[in-house]
Scaffold this motif. Sequence first.
Motif, PDB file in Angstrom:
ATOM      1  N   PRO A   3      14.042 -28.265   8.395  1.00  0.00           N
ATOM      2  CA  PRO A   3      12.752 -27.773   8.894  1.00  0.00           C
ATOM      3  C   PRO A   3      11.692 -27.763   7.810  1.00  0.00           C
ATOM      4  CG  PRO A   3      14.289 -25.963   8.586  1.00  0.00           C
ATOM      5  CD  PRO A   3      15.072 -27.226   8.368  1.00  0.00           C
ATOM      6  N   ASP A   4      10.449 -27.774   8.236  1.00  0.00           N
ATOM      7  CA  ASP A   4       9.327 -27.633   7.329  1.00  0.00           C
ATOM      8  C   ASP A   4       9.315 -26.198   6.815  1.00  0.00           C
ATOM      9  OD1 ASP A   4       7.343 -28.934   6.053  1.00  0.00           O
ATOM     10  OD2 ASP A   4       5.909 -28.937   7.709  1.00  0.00           O
ATOM     11  N   ALA A   5       8.802 -25.982   5.604  1.00  0.00           N
ATOM     12  CA  ALA A   5       8.792 -24.630   5.035  1.00  0.00           C
ATOM     13  C   ALA A   5       7.562 -24.458   4.157  1.00  0.00           C
ATOM     14  CB  ALA A   5      10.062 -24.368   4.229  1.00  0.00           C
ATOM     15  N   TYR A   6       6.975 -23.273   4.210  1.00  0.00           N
ATOM     16  CA  TYR A   6       5.745 -22.991   3.477  1.00  0.00           C
ATOM     17  C   TYR A   6       5.811 -21.612   2.845  1.00  0.00           C
ATOM     18  CZ  TYR A   6       3.923 -26.972   6.073  1.00  0.00           C
ATOM     19  OH  TYR A   6       3.751 -28.231   6.606  1.00  0.00           O
ATOM     20  N   VAL A   7       5.104 -21.474   1.732  1.00  0.00           N
ATOM     21  CA  VAL A   7       4.864 -20.190   1.095  1.00  0.00           C
ATOM     22  C   VAL A   7       3.391 -19.866   1.286  1.00  0.00           C
ATOM     23  CG1 VAL A   7       4.888 -18.877  -1.053  1.00  0.00           C
ATOM     24  CG2 VAL A   7       6.681 -20.559  -0.604  1.00  0.00           C
ATOM     25  N   VAL A   8       3.106 -18.677   1.812  1.00  0.00           N
ATOM     26  CA  VAL A   8       1.726 -18.249   2.007  1.00  0.00           C
ATOM     27  C   VAL A   8       1.511 -16.936   1.278  1.00  0.00           C
ATOM     28  CG1 VAL A   8       1.543 -19.399   4.240  1.00  0.00           C
ATOM     29  CG2 VAL A   8       2.253 -17.007   4.153  1.00  0.00           C
ATOM     30  N   VAL A   9       0.272 -16.658   0.932  1.00  0.00           N
ATOM     31  CA  VAL A   9      -0.035 -15.442   0.194  1.00  0.00           C
ATOM     32  C   VAL A   9       0.316 -14.227   1.041  1.00  0.00           C
ATOM     33  CG1 VAL A   9      -2.443 -15.459   0.990  1.00  0.00           C
ATOM     34  CG2 VAL A   9      -1.812 -14.227  -1.099  1.00  0.00           C
ATOM     35  N   GLY A  10       1.009 -13.277   0.414  1.00  0.00           N
ATOM     36  CA  GLY A  10       1.506 -12.134   1.163  1.00  0.00           C
ATOM     37  C   GLY A  10       0.608 -10.916   1.119  1.00  0.00           C
ATOM     38  N   ASN A  11      -0.228 -10.806   0.064  1.00  0.00           N
ATOM     39  CA  ASN A  11      -1.086  -9.629  -0.090  1.00  0.00           C
ATOM     40  C   ASN A  11      -0.287  -8.327   0.007  1.00  0.00           C
ATOM     41  OD1 ASN A  11      -3.522 -11.032  -0.456  1.00  0.00           O
ATOM     42  ND2 ASN A  11      -3.803 -11.278   1.748  1.00  0.00           N
ATOM     43  N   GLY A  12       0.892  -8.343  -0.601  1.00  0.00           N
ATOM     44  CA  GLY A  12       1.720  -7.144  -0.641  1.00  0.00           C
ATOM     45  C   GLY A  12       2.717  -7.017   0.493  1.00  0.00           C
ATOM     46  N   GLN A  13       2.651  -7.893   1.490  1.00  0.00           N
ATOM     47  CA  GLN A  13       3.576  -7.796   2.621  1.00  0.00           C
ATOM     48  C   GLN A  13       4.902  -8.482   2.301  1.00  0.00           C
ATOM     49  OE1 GLN A  13       1.957  -8.350   6.681  1.00  0.00           O
ATOM     50  NE2 GLN A  13       0.027  -8.878   5.677  1.00  0.00           N
ATOM     51  N   ILE A  24       9.510 -22.744   8.833  1.00  0.00           N
ATOM     52  CA  ILE A  24       9.637 -21.355   8.413  1.00  0.00           C
ATOM     53  C   ILE A  24       8.518 -21.060   7.419  1.00  0.00           C
ATOM     54  CG2 ILE A  24      12.134 -21.433   8.726  1.00  0.00           C
ATOM     55  CD1 ILE A  24      12.422 -21.273   5.689  1.00  0.00           C
ATOM     56  N   VAL A  25       8.148 -19.800   7.346  1.00  0.00           N
ATOM     57  CA  VAL A  25       7.097 -19.344   6.438  1.00  0.00           C
ATOM     58  C   VAL A  25       7.628 -18.121   5.699  1.00  0.00           C
ATOM     59  CG1 VAL A  25       4.768 -18.392   6.265  1.00  0.00           C
ATOM     60  CG2 VAL A  25       5.252 -20.214   7.926  1.00  0.00           C
ATOM     61  N   VAL A  26       7.477 -18.123   4.381  1.00  0.00           N
ATOM     62  CA  VAL A  26       7.893 -16.996   3.553  1.00  0.00           C
ATOM     63  C   VAL A  26       6.663 -16.470   2.830  1.00  0.00           C
ATOM     64  CG1 VAL A  26       9.466 -16.164   1.776  1.00  0.00           C
ATOM     65  CG2 VAL A  26      10.146 -18.092   3.228  1.00  0.00           C
ATOM     66  N   PHE A  27       6.373 -15.197   2.990  1.00  0.00           N
ATOM     67  CA  PHE A  27       5.240 -14.606   2.291  1.00  0.00           C
ATOM     68  C   PHE A  27       5.536 -14.573   0.793  1.00  0.00           C
ATOM     69  CE2 PHE A  27       2.892 -12.054   5.763  1.00  0.00           C
ATOM     70  CZ  PHE A  27       3.082 -13.088   6.662  1.00  0.00           C
ATOM     71  N   SER A  28       4.488 -14.767  -0.007  1.00  0.00           N
ATOM     72  CA  SER A  28       4.668 -14.918  -1.451  1.00  0.00           C
ATOM     73  C   SER A  28       5.351 -13.711  -2.083  1.00  0.00           C
ATOM     74  CB  SER A  28       3.311 -15.161  -2.117  1.00  0.00           C
ATOM     75  OG  SER A  28       2.415 -14.089  -1.848  1.00  0.00           O
ATOM     76  N   ASP A  29       5.033 -12.501  -1.617  1.00  0.00           N
ATOM     77  CA  ASP A  29       5.643 -11.309  -2.221  1.00  0.00           C
ATOM     78  C   ASP A  29       7.143 -11.255  -1.966  1.00  0.00           C
ATOM     79  OD1 ASP A  29       3.277  -9.187  -3.075  1.00  0.00           O
ATOM     80  OD2 ASP A  29       2.673 -10.591  -1.518  1.00  0.00           O
ATOM     81  N   LEU A  30       7.578 -11.771  -0.832  1.00  0.00           N
ATOM     82  CA  LEU A  30       9.013 -11.840  -0.561  1.00  0.00           C
ATOM     83  C   LEU A  30       9.627 -13.032  -1.286  1.00  0.00           C
ATOM     84  CD1 LEU A  30      11.504 -10.821   0.897  1.00  0.00           C
ATOM     85  CD2 LEU A  30      10.800 -12.097   2.909  1.00  0.00           C
ATOM     86  N   PHE A  31       8.870 -14.117  -1.401  1.00  0.00           N
ATOM     87  CA  PHE A  31       9.377 -15.321  -2.053  1.00  0.00           C
ATOM     88  C   PHE A  31       9.609 -15.078  -3.546  1.00  0.00           C
ATOM     89  CE2 PHE A  31       8.961 -19.527  -4.002  1.00  0.00           C
ATOM     90  CZ  PHE A  31       9.792 -20.281  -3.192  1.00  0.00           C
ATOM     91  N   GLU A  32       8.756 -14.296  -4.141  1.00  0.00           N
ATOM     92  CA  GLU A  32       8.874 -14.068  -5.582  1.00  0.00           C
ATOM     93  C   GLU A  32      10.185 -13.364  -5.935  1.00  0.00           C
ATOM     94  OE1 GLU A  32       5.508 -11.793  -6.723  1.00  0.00           O
ATOM     95  OE2 GLU A  32       4.074 -13.264  -6.014  1.00  0.00           O
ATOM     96  N   ILE A  33      10.438 -12.239  -5.238  1.00  0.00           N
ATOM     97  CA  ILE A  33      11.543 -11.353  -5.620  1.00  0.00           C
ATOM     98  C   ILE A  33      11.560 -11.323  -7.145  1.00  0.00           C
ATOM     99  CG2 ILE A  33      13.936 -10.749  -5.156  1.00  0.00           C
ATOM    100  CD1 ILE A  33      14.002 -12.627  -2.875  1.00  0.00           C
ATOM    101  N   GLY A  34      10.427 -10.872  -7.730  1.00  0.00           N
ATOM    102  CA  GLY A  34       9.918 -11.346  -9.005  1.00  0.00           C
ATOM    103  C   GLY A  34      10.416 -10.726 -10.275  1.00  0.00           C
ATOM    104  N   GLY A  35       9.947 -11.289 -11.364  1.00  0.00           N
ATOM    105  CA  GLY A  35      10.247 -10.845 -12.708  1.00  0.00           C
ATOM    106  C   GLY A  35      11.728 -10.795 -13.001  1.00  0.00           C
ATOM    107  N   LYS A  36      12.147  -9.817 -13.766  1.00  0.00           N
ATOM    108  CA  LYS A  36      13.565  -9.653 -14.059  1.00  0.00           C
ATOM    109  C   LYS A  36      14.349  -9.185 -12.842  1.00  0.00           C
ATOM    110  CE  LYS A  36      14.516  -9.150 -18.937  1.00  0.00           C
ATOM    111  NZ  LYS A  36      15.151  -8.314 -19.964  1.00  0.00           N
TER     112      LYS A  36
END
Length: 401
Positions: free
Chosen positions: A134-144, A158-170
């Motif tokens: 499937p096609d997949a995109y990352v979109v800005v989450g603005n905290g969501q 499928i679409v993954v919001f950036s804040d969930l996609f990051e699961i960020g830092g350490k």
Amino acid sequence: MRQHPVSPFPEPRLFRFQSLLPFKFINALRHPGEIPWLLAAYMVTLFVYLAGAIYLITSFIAMFTVDDYVFSPGELVQQLLVIGLYLPLAIFWVRALMYAQMRITGVRISPTQFPEAYQMLVDAARAAGLRRVPDAYVVVGNGQINAFASGHGHRRFIVVFSDLFEIGGKARNPEALKFIIGHEVGHIAAGHVGYFRLIFTSFFQQIPYLGATLSRAQEYTADNFGFRLAPGGAMQTMGVLSAGKYLVNEVNTDELANRAVFEDGFFTWLANLNMSHPATTWRAHALRDRSEPGRLVWRPKFNPPYPLSMIPAAEPAAAWADPLQASDFMATYPERPGNNNHFGIVVTDQKPPARERDRRVGDTLFNGWIPPQMRGFWNTGGSPLPPPHEDGAGQDPQHSI
């Protein structure tokens, strides 16, 4: 000059299932409550359309058989007729616009852009038996913290919001991201985003409590697909959904899951009853205990042996710890905050922009397709494109954009 499919997998079709897995296998991954509630949704939709058809037919006959007949449908009947007639067009229109918006604003997950995530997507599609990735995109989450799957025609994305996609830092946890992608691909494989399925469940979804119960069953089904792909990321995903991307590894998911049993009461039951997704504590309990499906209406009853650090919130407030008791407990707690900090540490590594790191490559992922500006220079005919030039470019320098 469109791509000519060379895949041994059959092409996606509007009236076919996206997954090639046997029905028995897919149904084994479904939550046992999904099909009964789905049949209830179909019955409600058929009743609405049948009642509307009978009303229109009887009204039409009355126009010629009843003297001084005035056609004046009730407000509710009129609304149902309008919705029933325009619902298929509205669903098609909304899905088409949503997909178009993703295509022109989202960051596409590809082999050269977020390649780790694209590999997860490929693994999920293969495990789910999909006809195409499937096609997949990352979109800005603005905290969501959110992700979703949808489709348009025979396409799925499928679409993954950036804040969930990051699961960020350490706090980054790749297995949790893999579970999330597997969950969304599971929605596609189970047929939850099909066009006709949405038509036949739309009326039912508007019924308070009942429509939400079907939605929760579908979420448990998608969780089963995600668990099959990335069991190690299942509980960590519950940490992400509960505390966010930076504190994912600081959540004691066993304690989170245990609360599904202890947090009882009428209002907790009522709060869950109208939620489109199962309560996070209930989902964590179901992902930890794979011996039974997730609960839809009634909370789980049993936990494995695990010590409690606090009295459940459902107990009378008089039984809660007072400040002196809590202070004494923390003074003797073996894992003091100085040695076991659960606030998390956010660290991001500085990296050059992707366009400065990536090698320019030709369009070789789909054999037989070349960009419009390159057509006429090479005879594709199903053969791969020429190797990249020495300077790293996969295009003729005179015809680059």
